[in-house]
Design a protein around this motif. Structure first.
Motif, PDB file in Angstrom:
ATOM      1  N   LYS A 176       2.882  15.292  -5.123  1.00 32.44           N
ATOM      2  CA  LYS A 176       2.574  16.729  -5.929  1.00 32.44           C
ATOM      3  C   LYS A 176       2.087  16.237  -7.398  1.00 32.44           C
ATOM      4  CE  LYS A 176       5.927  19.692  -3.736  1.00 32.44           C
ATOM      5  NZ  LYS A 176       7.078  20.261  -3.655  1.00 32.44           N
ATOM      6  N   LYS A 177       2.456  15.430  -8.065  1.00 35.44           N
ATOM      7  CA  LYS A 177       2.200  14.614  -9.354  1.00 35.44           C
ATOM      8  C   LYS A 177       0.922  14.059  -9.424  1.00 35.44           C
ATOM      9  CE  LYS A 177       7.119  14.474 -11.068  1.00 35.44           C
ATOM     10  NZ  LYS A 177       8.238  13.510 -11.470  1.00 35.44           N
ATOM     11  N   HIS A 178       0.448  13.210  -8.476  1.00 34.52           N
ATOM     12  CA  HIS A 178      -0.358  12.337  -8.575  1.00 34.52           C
ATOM     13  C   HIS A 178      -1.700  12.353  -7.376  1.00 34.52           C
ATOM     14  CE1 HIS A 178       1.872  10.579 -11.439  1.00 34.52           C
ATOM     15  NE2 HIS A 178       2.974  10.241 -10.734  1.00 34.52           N
ATOM     16  N   SER A 179      -1.395  13.234  -6.691  1.00 28.67           N
ATOM     17  CA  SER A 179      -2.503  13.247  -5.650  1.00 28.67           C
ATOM     18  C   SER A 179      -3.873  13.713  -6.367  1.00 28.67           C
ATOM     19  CB  SER A 179      -2.076  14.405  -4.446  1.00 28.67           C
ATOM     20  OG  SER A 179      -3.217  14.557  -3.727  1.00 28.67           O
ATOM     21  N   SER A 180      -4.862  13.143  -6.025  1.00 27.84           N
ATOM     22  CA  SER A 180      -6.274  13.187  -6.772  1.00 27.84           C
ATOM     23  C   SER A 180      -6.952  14.170  -6.326  1.00 27.84           C
ATOM     24  CB  SER A 180      -6.977  12.038  -6.918  1.00 27.84           C
ATOM     25  OG  SER A 180      -7.399  11.597  -5.669  1.00 27.84           O
ATOM     26  N   VAL A 181      -6.704  14.838  -5.066  1.00 25.94           N
ATOM     27  CA  VAL A 181      -7.563  15.814  -4.544  1.00 25.94           C
ATOM     28  C   VAL A 181      -6.716  16.901  -3.954  1.00 25.94           C
ATOM     29  CG1 VAL A 181      -9.375  16.454  -2.782  1.00 25.94           C
ATOM     30  CG2 VAL A 181      -9.688  14.437  -4.318  1.00 25.94           C
ATOM     31  N   LEU A 182      -6.106  16.555  -2.670  1.00 23.63           N
ATOM     32  CA  LEU A 182      -5.251  17.512  -1.896  1.00 23.63           C
ATOM     33  C   LEU A 182      -4.380  18.597  -2.594  1.00 23.63           C
ATOM     34  CD1 LEU A 182      -4.930  18.622   0.763  1.00 23.63           C
ATOM     35  CD2 LEU A 182      -3.314  17.086   1.315  1.00 23.63           C
ATOM     36  N   ILE A 199       0.743  -1.004   0.139  1.00 26.97           N
ATOM     37  CA  ILE A 199      -0.173  -0.014   0.182  1.00 26.97           C
ATOM     38  C   ILE A 199       0.822   1.305   0.063  1.00 26.97           C
ATOM     39  CG2 ILE A 199      -1.674   1.601   1.279  1.00 26.97           C
ATOM     40  CD1 ILE A 199      -3.028  -1.250   2.181  1.00 26.97           C
ATOM     41  N   HIS A 200       2.059   1.312   0.814  1.00 24.27           N
ATOM     42  CA  HIS A 200       2.856   2.461   0.768  1.00 24.27           C
ATOM     43  C   HIS A 200       3.546   2.523  -0.220  1.00 24.27           C
ATOM     44  CE1 HIS A 200       5.837   5.225   2.583  1.00 24.27           C
ATOM     45  NE2 HIS A 200       6.962   4.640   1.871  1.00 24.27           N
ATOM     46  N   ASP A 201       3.859   1.368  -1.123  1.00 22.91           N
ATOM     47  CA  ASP A 201       4.514   1.737  -2.194  1.00 22.91           C
ATOM     48  C   ASP A 201       3.798   2.114  -3.341  1.00 22.91           C
ATOM     49  OD1 ASP A 201       6.927   1.174  -0.909  1.00 22.91           O
ATOM     50  OD2 ASP A 201       6.828  -0.994  -1.654  1.00 22.91           O
ATOM     51  N   ASN A 202       2.354   1.810  -3.107  1.00 22.05           N
ATOM     52  CA  ASN A 202       1.671   2.228  -4.634  1.00 22.05           C
ATOM     53  C   ASN A 202       0.263   3.262  -4.302  1.00 22.05           C
ATOM     54  OD1 ASN A 202       2.051  -0.040  -6.684  1.00 22.05           O
ATOM     55  ND2 ASN A 202       2.489  -1.127  -4.724  1.00 22.05           N
ATOM     56  N   ILE A 203       0.540   3.783  -3.171  1.00 25.32           N
ATOM     57  CA  ILE A 203      -0.567   4.823  -2.793  1.00 25.32           C
ATOM     58  C   ILE A 203      -0.738   5.989  -3.588  1.00 25.32           C
ATOM     59  CG2 ILE A 203       0.866   6.704  -1.485  1.00 25.32           C
ATOM     60  CD1 ILE A 203      -1.648   5.553   0.661  1.00 25.32           C
ATOM     61  N   TYR A 204      -0.002   6.286  -4.520  1.00 27.14           N
ATOM     62  CA  TYR A 204      -0.150   7.301  -5.567  1.00 27.14           C
ATOM     63  C   TYR A 204      -0.365   6.663  -7.088  1.00 27.14           C
ATOM     64  CZ  TYR A 204       1.258  10.400  -1.843  1.00 27.14           C
ATOM     65  OH  TYR A 204       1.226  11.120  -0.815  1.00 27.14           O
ATOM     66  N   GLN A 205      -0.451   5.433  -7.008  1.00 28.74           N
ATOM     67  CA  GLN A 205      -1.066   4.798  -8.401  1.00 28.74           C
ATOM     68  C   GLN A 205      -2.471   5.275  -8.743  1.00 28.74           C
ATOM     69  OE1 GLN A 205       1.105   3.029 -10.346  1.00 28.74           O
ATOM     70  NE2 GLN A 205       2.649   3.394  -9.040  1.00 28.74           N
ATOM     71  N   VAL A 206      -2.841   5.378  -9.813  1.00 30.53           N
ATOM     72  CA  VAL A 206      -3.933   5.869 -10.296  1.00 30.53           C
ATOM     73  C   VAL A 206      -5.223   4.882  -9.774  1.00 30.53           C
ATOM     74  CG1 VAL A 206      -5.560   6.179 -12.439  1.00 30.53           C
ATOM     75  CG2 VAL A 206      -3.105   6.862 -12.388  1.00 30.53           C
ATOM     76  N   TRP A 207      -4.786   3.485  -9.804  1.00 30.39           N
ATOM     77  CA  TRP A 207      -6.006   2.847  -9.455  1.00 30.39           C
ATOM     78  C   TRP A 207      -6.368   2.901  -7.580  1.00 30.39           C
ATOM     79  CZ3 TRP A 207      -5.137  -0.330  -4.976  1.00 30.39           C
ATOM     80  CH2 TRP A 207      -3.836  -0.588  -4.681  1.00 30.39           C
ATOM     81  N   ALA A 208      -5.165   3.421  -7.013  1.00 28.72           N
ATOM     82  CA  ALA A 208      -5.217   3.940  -5.554  1.00 28.72           C
ATOM     83  C   ALA A 208      -6.191   4.727  -5.429  1.00 28.72           C
ATOM     84  CB  ALA A 208      -4.136   3.462  -4.674  1.00 28.72           C
ATOM     85  N   GLN A 209      -5.654   6.108  -6.123  1.00 34.57           N
ATOM     86  CA  GLN A 209      -6.307   7.377  -5.904  1.00 34.57           C
ATOM     87  C   GLN A 209      -7.636   7.151  -6.368  1.00 34.57           C
ATOM     88  OE1 GLN A 209      -4.778  10.438  -5.006  1.00 34.57           O
ATOM     89  NE2 GLN A 209      -3.185   8.946  -3.978  1.00 34.57           N
ATOM     90  N   ARG A 210      -8.161   6.438  -7.365  1.00 36.40           N
ATOM     91  CA  ARG A 210      -9.675   6.259  -7.724  1.00 36.40           C
ATOM     92  C   ARG A 210     -10.273   5.666  -6.890  1.00 36.40           C
ATOM     93  NH1 ARG A 210      -8.836   5.884 -14.363  1.00 36.40           N
ATOM     94  NH2 ARG A 210      -8.303   7.983 -14.634  1.00 36.40           N
ATOM     95  N   ASN A 211      -9.850   4.576  -6.195  1.00 33.70           N
ATOM     96  CA  ASN A 211     -10.598   3.616  -5.574  1.00 33.70           C
ATOM     97  C   ASN A 211     -10.480   3.582  -4.032  1.00 33.70           C
ATOM     98  OD1 ASN A 211     -11.952   1.934  -7.885  1.00 33.70           O
ATOM     99  ND2 ASN A 211      -9.707   1.989  -8.321  1.00 33.70           N
TER     100      ASN A 211
END
Length: 286
Positions: free
Chosen positions: A171-177, A142-154
């Motif tokens: 900064k690159k992949h946070s979907s909201v904050l 989870i820690h290594d993949n938390i900024y993957q698109v699938w994690a941010q979306r689900n």
């Protein structure tokens, strides 16, 4: 012009949003105590999807849309409301404010009850109640993949997960904050909407014991590569450059940071806090 100026001296409905891994009924302690003090107040208790599981397995965008439905399907909110968000619910209220305040029922005041307004992180050097019950390999995954698109979306909490060890990825992949903080680019609508409330009322406490850092309730963040050093609100890049209106709001005297003096789980039931600290901040005439 502040939206709140449209309802000077007029009490408006108060909308409540519950926390992560909980249900709307868990806010009944606060709501019932406030209703006894002010029987004529209109208090609205919102739910996200089916409750506890959906606060985790539903994207934060979808959760905010659910909150919006609860608010906007109630005709009492159409002339404005006070938004009260507890914990994760406080972040949802902030997202609603910046995403919808120009096109839907307007929030006139924001009240955060130990809300991770500036994000959340735990688990490398600090104890992490969210992840510590999981197998170590899954925790690492989870820690290594938390900024993957699938994690941010689900996975809802990933949208406000601010990892001080992976700030470039954040900064690159946070979907909201990172978006509502206007960290990378300035969205003027987000900034205008953030500043459209009459004030921000931010309850937090060093006794919190759950939100990390606890100063996130007051827009503080962990320093890069640290879970011990905290950058307070006034020292943040986003404050100094006023990316989303935080500095302007503070310089105008429209931010109240209040030490609740209680732990995270006490907000729903602590009678003295509700009566002496929270209730006065919900009066529009103040």
């Amino acid at each position: 012009m502040l939206l709140a100026s449209l309802v000077v001296q007029q009490q408006v409905p108060i909308v409540f949003m519950h926390s992560f891994l909980s249900y709307a009924w868990m806010m009944d302690g606060i709501i019932n105590k406030l209703q006894k003090i002010n029987p004529d107040w209109q208090l609205i208790n919102c739910e996200v999807g089916n409750g506890a599981l959906d606060t985790f397995f539903m994207s934060l965008d979808e959760q905010t849309d659910e909150l919006s439905k609860c608010i906007n399907n109630d005709p009492r909110t159409q002339n404005g409301f006070i938004g009260v968000g507890y914990s994760n619910g406080g972040f949802l209220m902030r997202h609603y404010l910046q995403k919808f305040n120009h096109i839907k029922a307007p929030m006139l005041r924001y009240v955060g009850l130990s809300a991770p307004a500036a994000g959340f992180f735990c688990g490398v050097e600090s104890d992490c109640w969210i992840l510590k019950t999981l197998p170590e390999k899954l925790n690492t995954y989870i820690h290594d993949n938390i900024y993957q698109v699938w994690a941010q979306r689900n996975l809802g909490p990933t949208a406000f997960w601010r990892d001080p060890y992976q700030l470039d990825q954040y900064k690159k992949h946070s979907s909201v904050l990172a978006h509502i903080d206007n960290t990378n680019t300035i969205n003027e609508t987000y900034k205008k909407n953030f500043m459209s409330v009459d004030r921000l009322v931010l309850f937090g406490s060093p006794k919190d014991g759950l939100i990390q850092p606890w100063q996130s309730a007051w827009f503080g963040v962990f320093a890069e590569n640290s879970e011990h050093d905290v950058i307070l609100m006034e020292d943040r890049y986003e404050y100094i450059h006023d990316t989303f209106g935080l500095r302007s709001m503070n310089e105008q005297g429209r931010i109240r940071r209040i030490d609740s003096g209680i732990s995270h789980l006490e907000y729903m039931v602590h009678q003295k806090f509700i009566e002496e600290l929270l209730e006065p901040e919900l009066r529009m005439e103040l």
